[in-house]
Enzyme design. Structure first.
Site, PDB file in Angstrom:
ATOM      1  N   GLY A 258      25.118 -11.702  -1.143  1.00  0.00           N
ATOM      2  CA  GLY A 258      25.956 -12.554  -1.990  1.00  0.00           C
ATOM      3  C   GLY A 258      25.638 -12.401  -3.471  1.00  0.00           C
ATOM      4  N   GLU A 261      19.035 -13.497  -7.958  1.00  0.00           N
ATOM      5  CA  GLU A 261      18.610 -14.409  -9.029  1.00  0.00           C
ATOM      6  C   GLU A 261      17.740 -13.760 -10.102  1.00  0.00           C
ATOM      7  OE1 GLU A 261      17.537 -14.593  -5.758  1.00  0.00           O
ATOM      8  OE2 GLU A 261      15.412 -15.114  -5.667  1.00  0.00           O
ATOM      9  N   ASN A 262      17.867 -12.465 -10.399  1.00  0.00           N
ATOM     10  CA  ASN A 262      17.049 -11.811 -11.432  1.00  0.00           C
ATOM     11  C   ASN A 262      16.949 -12.694 -12.682  1.00  0.00           C
ATOM     12  OD1 ASN A 262      17.350  -9.317  -9.836  1.00  0.00           O
ATOM     13  ND2 ASN A 262      19.453  -9.452 -10.569  1.00  0.00           N
ATOM     14  N   HIS A 294      23.201 -21.883  -6.445  1.00  0.00           N
ATOM     15  CA  HIS A 294      22.005 -21.407  -5.746  1.00  0.00           C
ATOM     16  C   HIS A 294      21.206 -20.449  -6.627  1.00  0.00           C
ATOM     17  CE1 HIS A 294      19.745 -20.132  -2.076  1.00  0.00           C
ATOM     18  NE2 HIS A 294      19.661 -18.986  -2.746  1.00  0.00           N
ATOM     19  N   GLU A 295      21.874 -19.453  -7.175  1.00  0.00           N
ATOM     20  CA  GLU A 295      21.137 -18.460  -7.985  1.00  0.00           C
ATOM     21  C   GLU A 295      20.580 -19.109  -9.244  1.00  0.00           C
ATOM     22  OE1 GLU A 295      20.568 -15.943  -6.275  1.00  0.00           O
ATOM     23  OE2 GLU A 295      22.219 -16.197  -4.868  1.00  0.00           O
ATOM     24  N   GLU A 317      13.588 -19.889  -0.656  1.00  0.00           N
ATOM     25  CA  GLU A 317      14.965 -19.882  -0.138  1.00  0.00           C
ATOM     26  C   GLU A 317      15.358 -21.211   0.504  1.00  0.00           C
ATOM     27  OE1 GLU A 317      16.934 -17.961  -1.224  1.00  0.00           O
ATOM     28  OE2 GLU A 317      15.819 -16.166  -1.790  1.00  0.00           O
TER      29      GLU A 317
HETATM   30  N1  B3K Z   1      17.147 -13.691  -3.171  1.00  0.00           N
HETATM   31  C1  B3K Z   1      18.370 -12.991  -2.899  1.00  0.00           C
HETATM   32  C2  B3K Z   1      18.375 -12.275  -1.604  1.00  0.00           C
HETATM   33  C3  B3K Z   1      17.681 -10.965  -1.616  1.00  0.00           C
HETATM   34  C4  B3K Z   1      17.883 -10.255  -0.314  1.00  0.00           C
HETATM   35  C5  B3K Z   1      17.087  -9.004  -0.227  1.00  0.00           C
HETATM   36  N2  B3K Z   1      17.396  -8.282   0.965  1.00  0.00           N
HETATM   37  C6  B3K Z   1      19.559 -13.888  -2.980  1.00  0.00           C
HETATM   38  C7  B3K Z   1      19.318 -15.319  -2.794  1.00  0.00           C
HETATM   39  O1  B3K Z   1      18.816 -15.782  -1.799  1.00  0.00           O
HETATM   40  O2  B3K Z   1      19.596 -16.054  -3.688  1.00  0.00           O
HETATM   41 ZN    ZN Z   2      18.245 -17.592  -2.584  1.00  0.00          ZN
END
Ligand code: B3K
Ligand code: ZN
Length: 856
Positions: A258, A261-262, A294-295, A317
């Site tokens: 989806g 969150e960099n 969420h991000e 998460e």
């Molecule tokens: N943290 C990312 C998901 C990364 C998945 C790597 N295979 C998106 C999220 O949970 O916000």
């Molecule tokens: Zn997440």
């Protein structure tokens, strides 16, 4: 399991790294097939590791090493031990009190089809580094407990050059917040920005930019609005302020999930950014809002406080999903949101917990960490936070979160840190509660009632089922919100929170004048399966009278489930009392239309199959499909006189808005349309809606109704002509054809569509729209007796694996329920799984999943 070279990583093996990293400086010279990356990394000694001297072991994958130096002295090739996973510099060459590492590597973004690391999407460069993609960009410590300050400069032809942090000039970036490598990001391309700004609670001005391909800039307004609402909400509800001068979002067409969150530079699947009323459905808008939130929320729960190792994934998460669910509930309707979330939880997480891929919230080992971004980690992870909040209360929850942010800012943490914060802030012992993180499987709760004098005694039982590798489980803490209804529907006693901690436990409720109707597990206060022996009259009573909207809905669902079970297994007829109760809900204007739509929607075929299996029966996918259709027909018969008026009354006037009120009306109207079509051989109402629709929600619901009634040929062609230039709408076009197709033709429809020139299967959205649309959304078509559904699905998994292992492994979950079915279907599914598992060069991602599913 197929023999594989890939090692098993174990939580119990965790050790700190021998060195820490203070700063990482990166310089990129971009080129589609030969990008150069120069790195300068400051390593310091880790005084906790007294077992030295240590080699320097750096992660690196698919990199061409051009040069490397320690403290400015070039390393000779025989001083660097290269292997497929990285490199090692022997300890005697490594200054143990700290040093500067410099290196230059070359990488090939265009050849990177895994969409992990630096890759290209439509001529644009972008990155995905979680969980272990940074090692495909340069040599470093690619592990989340190593947090460093990054400075980045980018040279390239692209007009837009982005990375994390604050902008220091064209293509020059500095991120002042220490972060793990998985939060690194780079984007370069011909992009345009939709801009805005946000003033934080302390009065700082933050620039907001959503970067998209030219032509898409008019589809960003909703995402921007959702972002600003998320930023404000996090300030008000959690006291969290944004911490850079700039927050950017980039929409990318080729993306495995989806969004990501960099730090300061979220990268999104374009499906969760771009929206216009004509091209996005109400559900798309809802998902955009939820994923943007969420991000953004990860900035504190994930980025400022991150995970020590990947076993702790649910620390960030589960908490972030819980936070985005709270946000969506506040922005929309709590009742409707809760029902939607529980539907998802049961469809995805309970399914996972009941099968060969079941694993604890915090797994103890893995082969490929990307396989653990699961419904369990995300959704059960959120449920556990919700239970914690229920147990300690809202005020204590906020106190604990304040302490968490204060105590652990800029740290890489574990579940133990999280639990300790609650124990300290709320002065409580959570050692038994912590079992939720360690034991897999969905607890099964039973209950009996005894009424004597003025006392009701409730006796609960708790069973924690065996799951792969785990038996003899201990009882968990299960908070059960319970209400007591009198015969007139009023609350006969105040609601209570009954907290179950044993395998068998009784509670007494005194001062009652009569045996009340008990409403258990209000708001679905724990992620458990409640087996309650109850008659249909009680279900109908709760559907009408329960003051808890979740349980009101649950009563209708439970009622439908029991009827459908009998219809599918004993061939019984639909029950008139049920259809009358549905009519009463459908036409009750005092109820929110969105809620009514949820009551009217019958349990899915997959949910029925799981429930039959749980009850010790073998589900027959065809009988389930037929039962569901005949119950819908019976509802349509009972409601025949009311449906046209109801349909007309739900028309939304004025221009389209995606808000919950209008969306709710449209969702009820879609449910009514589907019932109306049961009496219209030519589907006249659906045809008229399709022709008149000015928004995608109504156009698509009409198309789906037409296709499922075998009347969709013309509308399908018209829809394609209208939308062929819009890639996200064409994804929907593929999905609706395979998901709504009658089961006997679905596999042929799917096969034919794979020949369509627009079936660009290397694009994950497109691949999922057709392949997962068929396997996951058309169960009777997928489980056809002759096995052609399974074979088709396996063919496409085999084709995708060498190109994109991550998405292939995830999709293998389509086979995770094989043990539910009859011997013949089991054999056919096993055959396909074995065919995949036996492939030479199968990715470790897919090998791990198929191995587990087969249980070999
Ligand atoms: N943290 C990312 C998901 C990364 C998945 C790597 N295979 C998106 C999220 O949970 O916000
Ligand atoms: Zn997440």
């Amino acid at each position: 399991m197929k023999p594989t070279q890939a090692p098993t990583i174990r939580l119990s093996d965790y050790t700190q790294p021998p060195f820490w990293i203070k700063t990482v400086d990166l310089h990129f010279t971009l080129h589609p097939t030969a990008t150069r990356v120069r790195s300068t990394i400051e390593f310091t000694a880790n005084s906790d590791r007294t077992d030295g001297p240590h080699d320097l072991r750096l992660h690196g994958q698919d990199l061409k090493l051009i040069s490397a130096a320690l403290n400015g002295t070039a390393l000779k090739s025989d001083e660097i031990l290269l292997d497929a996973e990285g490199l090692t510099i022997p300890a005697d060459l490594v200054p143990q009190d700290g040093f500067t590492w410099t290196a230059e590597v070359e990488i090939n973004p265009e050849a990177n089809t895994s969409l992990n690391g630096l890759y290209m999407s439509n001529g644009m460069y972008c990155t995905q580094c979680e969980a272990e993609g940074f090692r495909k960009i340069t040599y470093s410590y690619d592990r989340p407990d190593v947090m460093a300050i990054y400075t980045v400069s980018i040279d390239g032809d692209s007009p837009v050059l982005l990375s994390n942090g604050n902008k220091q000039g064209h293509g020059k970036w500095h991120d002042p917040h220490p972060k793990p490598a998985y939060l690194f990001a780079l984007v370069a391309g011909d992009l345009v920005a939709h801009t805005d700004s946000f003033t934080t609670m302390s009065g700082r001005e933050v620039a907001l930019e959503i970067w998209v391909r030219p032509g898409d800039e008019d589809k960003c307004a909703y995402a921007m609005d959702a972002l600003k609402r998320s930023m404000r909400w996090d300030e008000v509800e959690y006291g969290r302020e944004y911490d850079l001068d700039l927050f950017m979002i980039v929409a990318v067409d080729d993306f495995n999930m989806g969004a990501m969150e960099n730090k300061g530079l979220n990268i999104f699947n374009s499906k969760y950014v771009l929206a216009s009323p004509q091209t996005a459905t109400d559900r798309d808008y809802e998902l955009i809002e939820g994923i943007i939130a969420h991000e953004y929320f990860h900035n504190w729960t994930g980025n400022r406080i991150t995970c020590r190792d990947w076993f702790q994934l649910c620390l960030k998460e589960g908490l972030t999903v819980f936070r985005d669910q709270q946000f969506s509930g506040d922005e929309r309707s709590h009742a409707v949101n809760r029902i939607e979330n529980v539907l998802q939880l049961r469809a995805r997480q309970f399914r996972e917990d009941a099968g060969p891929l079941a694993h604890p919230l915090r797994p103890e080992e893995y082969i490929e960490i990307n396989n653990f971004y699961t419904a369990t980690v995300y959704e059960k992870g959120a449920e556990v936070i919700g239970m914690l909040r229920t147990l300690v209360g809202a005020e204590n929850y906020r106190k604990a979160l304040d302490l968490y942010f204060e105590r652990h800012d800029n740290q890489a943490c574990t579940i133990e840190h999280w639990i300790k914060v609650f124990e300290d802030a709320c002065d409580t012992d959570l050692s038994q509660f912590a079992l939720w993180y360690a034991q897999a499987g969905t607890p099964k709760i039973g209950v009996t009632e005894r009424f004597e004098g003025d006392t009701l005694t409730l006796t609960f039982t708790q069973t924690n089922p065996d799951t792969p590798g785990q038996t003899d489980k201990k009882p968990q803490v299960v908070p059960i919100r319970t209400g007591f209804l009198g015969a007139d529907g009023s609350e006969a006693a105040p609601e209570q929170l009954l907290t179950l901690t044993d395998n068998e436990q009784s509670f007494e409720i005194n001062g009652l004048s009569a045996h009340p109707t008990v409403s258990y597990l209000r708001g679905f206060s724990a992620p458990v399966i409640l087996n309650r022996t109850v008659d249909n009259a009680t279900r109908a009573f709760l559907l009408t009278h329960d003051t808890d909207p979740f349980n009101q809905w649950e009563a209708g669902r439970d009622y439908a489930m029991s009827l459908l079970t009998d219809m599918a297994t004993k061939g019984t007829n639909p029950d008139a009392a049920f259809t009358a109760a549905m009519l009463a809900v459908a036409t009750n204007d005092a109820l929110d239309p969105a809620f009514r739509a949820l009551v009217l929607s019958l349990p899915s075929e997959d949910a029925l199959a799981q429930s039959l299996f749980d009850a010790g029966q073998t589900p027959d996918p065809d009988a389930i499909h037929t039962a569901r259709k005949s119950l819908a027909k019976a509802m349509a018969d009972t409601m025949a006189d009311d449906l046209p008026n109801l349909y007309a009354s739900l028309a939304v006037s004025g221009p389209y808005t995606p808000d919950a009120t209008d969306a709710g009306k449209r969702s009820l109207r879609a449910a009514v349309l589907s019932l109306i079509s049961k009496h219209e051989p030519d589907c006249a109402t659906a045809r008229a809606q399709f022709a008149a629709a000015d928004n995608m929600t109504e156009q698509l619901s009409a198309l789906s109704t037409l296709i499922s009634n075998g009347q969709g040929a013309e509308a399908t062609a018209t829809f394609y002509d209208q939308w062929k230039a819009d890639r996200l709408v064409i994804d929907k076009w593929f999905t609706v054809q395979v998901s709504a197709a009658p089961p006997d033709t679905a596999v042929d429809v799917a096969k034919t569509l794979t020949q369509h020139p627009d079936f660009d299967w290397k694009n994950p959205n497109r691949y999922r729209s057709l392949i997962a649309g068929f396997a996951m959304m058309n169960p009777a078509g997928f489980h056809r007796k002759d096995g052609r559904g399974y074979e088709f699905f396996a063919d496409w998994l085999i084709k995708l694996d060498p190109v994109n292992p991550q998405t292939t492994a995830r999709m293998c979950g389509g086979f995770e329920t094989w043990r539910r079915y009859d011997a013949s279907r089991q054999g056919l599914m096993r055959k396909q799984l074995a065919r995949i598992a036996a492939l030479p060069n199968l990715s470790k991602d897919t090998a791990e999943i198929t191995g587990k599913i087969l249980g070999d």
